[in-house]
Design a protein around this motif. Structure first.
Motif, PDB file in Angstrom:
ATOM      1  N   ALA A   1       0.817  -1.214   0.000  1.00 22.47           N
ATOM      2  CA  ALA A   1       0.000   0.000   0.000  1.00 22.47           C
ATOM      3  C   ALA A   1       0.851   1.265   0.000  1.00 22.47           C
ATOM      4  CB  ALA A   1      -0.940  -0.008   1.200  1.00 22.47           C
ATOM      5  N   ASP A   2       1.937   1.275   0.789  1.00 23.12           N
ATOM      6  CA  ASP A   2       2.786   2.463   0.841  1.00 23.12           C
ATOM      7  C   ASP A   2       3.508   2.688  -0.483  1.00 23.12           C
ATOM      8  OD1 ASP A   2       4.146   0.082   1.289  1.00 23.12           O
ATOM      9  OD2 ASP A   2       5.670   0.996   2.571  1.00 23.12           O
ATOM     10  N   LEU A   3       3.839   1.614  -1.172  1.00 23.03           N
ATOM     11  CA  LEU A   3       4.515   1.742  -2.459  1.00 23.03           C
ATOM     12  C   LEU A   3       3.565   2.279  -3.525  1.00 23.03           C
ATOM     13  CD1 LEU A   3       6.601  -1.556  -2.508  1.00 23.03           C
ATOM     14  CD2 LEU A   3       7.160   0.667  -1.507  1.00 23.03           C
ATOM     15  N   MET A   4       2.308   1.857  -3.459  1.00 24.69           N
ATOM     16  CA  MET A   4       1.332   2.362  -4.412  1.00 24.69           C
ATOM     17  C   MET A   4       1.092   3.859  -4.218  1.00 24.69           C
ATOM     18  SD  MET A   4       0.718  -0.174  -6.262  1.00 24.69           S
ATOM     19  CE  MET A   4       2.485  -0.327  -5.940  1.00 24.69           C
ATOM     20  N   ALA A   5       1.069   4.290  -2.969  1.00 19.59           N
ATOM     21  CA  ALA A   5       0.905   5.723  -2.696  1.00 19.59           C
ATOM     22  C   ALA A   5       2.089   6.498  -3.259  1.00 19.59           C
ATOM     23  CB  ALA A   5       0.776   5.953  -1.191  1.00 19.59           C
ATOM     24  N   ALA A   6       3.301   5.961  -3.106  1.00 18.81           N
ATOM     25  CA  ALA A   6       4.489   6.624  -3.634  1.00 18.81           C
ATOM     26  C   ALA A   6       4.465   6.646  -5.159  1.00 18.81           C
ATOM     27  CB  ALA A   6       5.745   5.914  -3.133  1.00 18.81           C
ATOM     28  N   LEU A   7       4.040   5.547  -5.773  1.00 19.03           N
ATOM     29  CA  LEU A   7       3.936   5.482  -7.228  1.00 19.03           C
ATOM     30  C   LEU A   7       2.980   6.557  -7.747  1.00 19.03           C
ATOM     31  CD1 LEU A   7       4.354   3.950  -9.973  1.00 19.03           C
ATOM     32  CD2 LEU A   7       2.346   2.598  -9.348  1.00 19.03           C
ATOM     33  N   ARG A   8       1.847   6.687  -7.101  1.00 17.52           N
ATOM     34  CA  ARG A   8       0.874   7.692  -7.545  1.00 17.52           C
ATOM     35  C   ARG A   8       1.414   9.108  -7.376  1.00 17.52           C
ATOM     36  NH1 ARG A   8      -2.530   4.242  -4.254  1.00 17.52           N
ATOM     37  NH2 ARG A   8      -3.483   2.648  -5.567  1.00 17.52           N
ATOM     38  N   ARG A   9       2.216   9.340  -6.322  1.00 10.03           N
ATOM     39  CA  ARG A   9       2.831  10.670  -6.159  1.00 10.03           C
ATOM     40  C   ARG A   9       3.747  10.980  -7.335  1.00 10.03           C
ATOM     41  NH1 ARG A   9       3.377   9.112  -0.711  1.00 10.03           N
ATOM     42  NH2 ARG A   9       5.600   8.631  -0.973  1.00 10.03           N
ATOM     43  N   GLY A  10       4.527   9.984  -7.743  1.00  8.87           N
ATOM     44  CA  GLY A  10       5.409  10.196  -8.879  1.00  8.87           C
ATOM     45  C   GLY A  10       4.651  10.459 -10.166  1.00  8.87           C
TER      46      GLY A  10
ATOM     47  N   ILE B   1      19.771  -6.600  11.007  1.00  9.19           N
ATOM     48  CA  ILE B   1      19.775  -5.390  10.202  1.00  9.19           C
ATOM     49  C   ILE B   1      19.106  -5.716   8.872  1.00  9.19           C
ATOM     50  CG2 ILE B   1      22.103  -5.762   9.233  1.00  9.19           C
ATOM     51  CD1 ILE B   1      22.397  -2.644   9.380  1.00  9.19           C
ATOM     52  N   TYR B   2      18.225  -4.833   8.439  1.00 10.83           N
ATOM     53  CA  TYR B   2      17.399  -5.055   7.259  1.00 10.83           C
ATOM     54  C   TYR B   2      17.794  -4.091   6.142  1.00 10.83           C
ATOM     55  CZ  TYR B   2      14.518  -7.347  10.823  1.00 10.83           C
ATOM     56  OH  TYR B   2      14.072  -8.141  11.852  1.00 10.83           O
ATOM     57  N   PRO B   3      17.348  -4.355   4.907  1.00  8.29           N
ATOM     58  CA  PRO B   3      17.739  -3.481   3.797  1.00  8.29           C
ATOM     59  C   PRO B   3      16.898  -2.217   3.682  1.00  8.29           C
ATOM     60  CG  PRO B   3      16.443  -5.320   2.966  1.00  8.29           C
ATOM     61  CD  PRO B   3      16.641  -5.574   4.428  1.00  8.29           C
ATOM     62  N   LEU B   4      15.708  -2.190   4.310  1.00 12.68           N
ATOM     63  CA  LEU B   4      14.780  -1.085   4.096  1.00 12.68           C
ATOM     64  C   LEU B   4      14.140  -0.611   5.390  1.00 12.68           C
ATOM     65  CD1 LEU B   4      12.982  -2.605   0.987  1.00 12.68           C
ATOM     66  CD2 LEU B   4      14.632  -0.715   0.935  1.00 12.68           C
ATOM     67  N   ARG B   5      13.758   0.652   5.411  1.00 17.02           N
ATOM     68  CA  ARG B   5      13.119   1.251   6.578  1.00 17.02           C
ATOM     69  C   ARG B   5      11.821   0.540   6.942  1.00 17.02           C
ATOM     70  NH1 ARG B   5       9.154   4.201   8.307  1.00 17.02           N
ATOM     71  NH2 ARG B   5       9.495   5.792   9.936  1.00 17.02           N
TER      72      ARG B   5
ATOM     73  N   LEU C   1      12.816   2.718  -0.386  1.00 20.79           N
ATOM     74  CA  LEU C   1      11.971   2.002  -1.340  1.00 20.79           C
ATOM     75  C   LEU C   1      10.816   2.876  -1.814  1.00 20.79           C
ATOM     76  CD1 LEU C   1      11.579  -0.703  -2.755  1.00 20.79           C
ATOM     77  CD2 LEU C   1      10.162  -1.433  -0.837  1.00 20.79           C
ATOM     78  N   THR C   2      10.223   3.644  -0.905  1.00 20.39           N
ATOM     79  CA  THR C   2       9.099   4.489  -1.317  1.00 20.39           C
ATOM     80  C   THR C   2       9.560   5.562  -2.298  1.00 20.39           C
ATOM     81  OG1 THR C   2       9.418   5.818   0.690  1.00 20.39           O
ATOM     82  CG2 THR C   2       7.713   4.110   0.750  1.00 20.39           C
ATOM     83  N   ASP C   3      10.750   6.115  -2.083  1.00 19.48           N
ATOM     84  CA  ASP C   3      11.244   7.110  -3.029  1.00 19.48           C
ATOM     85  C   ASP C   3      11.524   6.472  -4.387  1.00 19.48           C
ATOM     86  OD1 ASP C   3      12.149   9.927  -3.467  1.00 19.48           O
ATOM     87  OD2 ASP C   3      14.046   8.921  -3.937  1.00 19.48           O
ATOM     88  N   ALA C   4      11.977   5.218  -4.384  1.00 21.09           N
ATOM     89  CA  ALA C   4      12.212   4.518  -5.649  1.00 21.09           C
ATOM     90  C   ALA C   4      10.911   4.373  -6.431  1.00 21.09           C
ATOM     91  CB  ALA C   4      12.821   3.153  -5.386  1.00 21.09           C
TER      92      ALA C   4
END
Length: 327
Positions: A43-52, A248-252, A267-270
């Motif tokens: 869901a957070d990635l879709m929101a970021a995609l729509r912002r772009g 330790i993980y790769p993403l926030r 990831l969201t900025d990507a």
């Protein structure tokens, strides 16, 4: 001509003109989106995609339609889902994740594809070069180099200084798995650190992977970047807590779910950048001319609550260096 006949004729014309005008309006462009995980996990990635997309001048439902497809962590479904988007005649296909990018590339050489991947896209054959991708693909890469793994291991050892063995969790089915293992081993040797590699190619493998880490007495864990792991972050964070394993993980996103710490790109900025690229392609630019972008900023996020639950402390210098501290 009689007045009634004129009005009737005018009325008929008036009825035809709007239809003609509507017929001349350009069809709303459609982009296809495919990710190997579930909608709930993205869901957070879709929101970021729509912002772009909005930055590029496109708003879903107004001047753009998006066809969503979800692999639900079942890799065998991806070819059929990509074929479905091709039949839908999407103007652009957005490939969310390593496996999707490869399946989409194999399926079409004509439809533009914008990917978000954790692989080195040149090394695995997605593009000819970063600056001049060539072909019909471009996008955003989260390639984890030896330098990035080195920083992740350094940060992890700051919190767990006595760690003799650090585990590395990878998905062996992804094309980047070999390079992830090799780069982590190079980074570990430079630090004099022993690495234990464990594999998980599906959610069903997680329990066995963590049991192996416990049996081999791993003191800490580094989780490599992979769409499966990101989509199942809640499960992985819960397992790390159950085994009291500093990780330790790769993403926030993992740390926001309760993980101890992460170091990596956003990831969201990507996905925001993926949306921008998709919009630029809709406006006429070619994927071959759009350079593959790499993260320009890496963020260190620490969850102090999780650190304390593990009975650990974070050195002050690491707290100062952190981009965000969750308390």
């Amino acid at each position: 001509m009689k007045r009634r006949e004129f009005i009737t004729l005018l009325g008929g014309a008036a009825a035809v003109w709007p239809r003609a005008a509507r017929a001349q309006q350009p069809a709303m462009p459609v982009i296809g989106f495919l990710r190997s995980t579930s909608a709930n996990a993205s869901a957070d990635l879709m929101a970021a995609l729509r912002r772009g997309l909005t930055e590029a001048g496109y708003t879903e439902g107004q001047n753009l339609a998006i066809e969503y497809r979800w692999g639900e962590n079942e890799g065998e479904r991806l070819p059929g889902l990509v074929a479905d988007l091709i039949r839908r005649q999407c103007a652009v296909i957005i490939a969310g994740g390593d496996a999707v990018a490869h399946v989409a590339k194999a399926a079409t050489a004509s439809i533009p594809i914008v990917f978000a991947t954790g692989e080195d896209p040149v090394k695995v054959g997605l593009v000819a070069s970063l600056n001049r991708p060539g072909g019909n693909l471009t996008g955003i890469s989260f390639y984890n180099s030896a330098d990035l793994h080195s920083k992740q291991l350094e940060f992890l050892r700051e919190v767990v200084p006595k760690a003799a063995v650090i585990g590395l969790l990878v998905n062996p089915t992804q094309a980047a798995a070999e390079s992830q293992q090799r780069d982590a081993q190079v980074a570990a040797r430079a630090l004099g650190q022993q690495i234990l590699i464990v594999n998980a190619s599906s959610e069903r493998d997680f329990d066995m992977a963590f049991a192996t880490l416990a049996q081999q007495r791993a003191d800490a864990l580094l989780i490599a970047g992979n769409a499966l792991f990101t989509g199942q972050r809640d499960r992985l964070v819960a397992l790390a807590a159950r085994y009291a394993l500093p990780t330790i993980y790769p993403l926030r996103e993992f740390v926001a779910a309760g993980g101890m710490m992460n170091y990596g790109g956003s990831l969201t900025d990507a996905y925001r950048q993926v949306g921008v690229y998709a919009g630029r392609i809709l406006r006429g630019e070619k994927p071959a001319d759009l350079p593959v972008t790499l993260p320009t900023k890496f963020e260190l996020v620490i969850n102090l609550k999780t650190v304390k639950a593990l009975g650990l402390t974070v050195p002050d210098k690491l707290l100062v260096a952190a981009d965000e501290v969750i308390e």
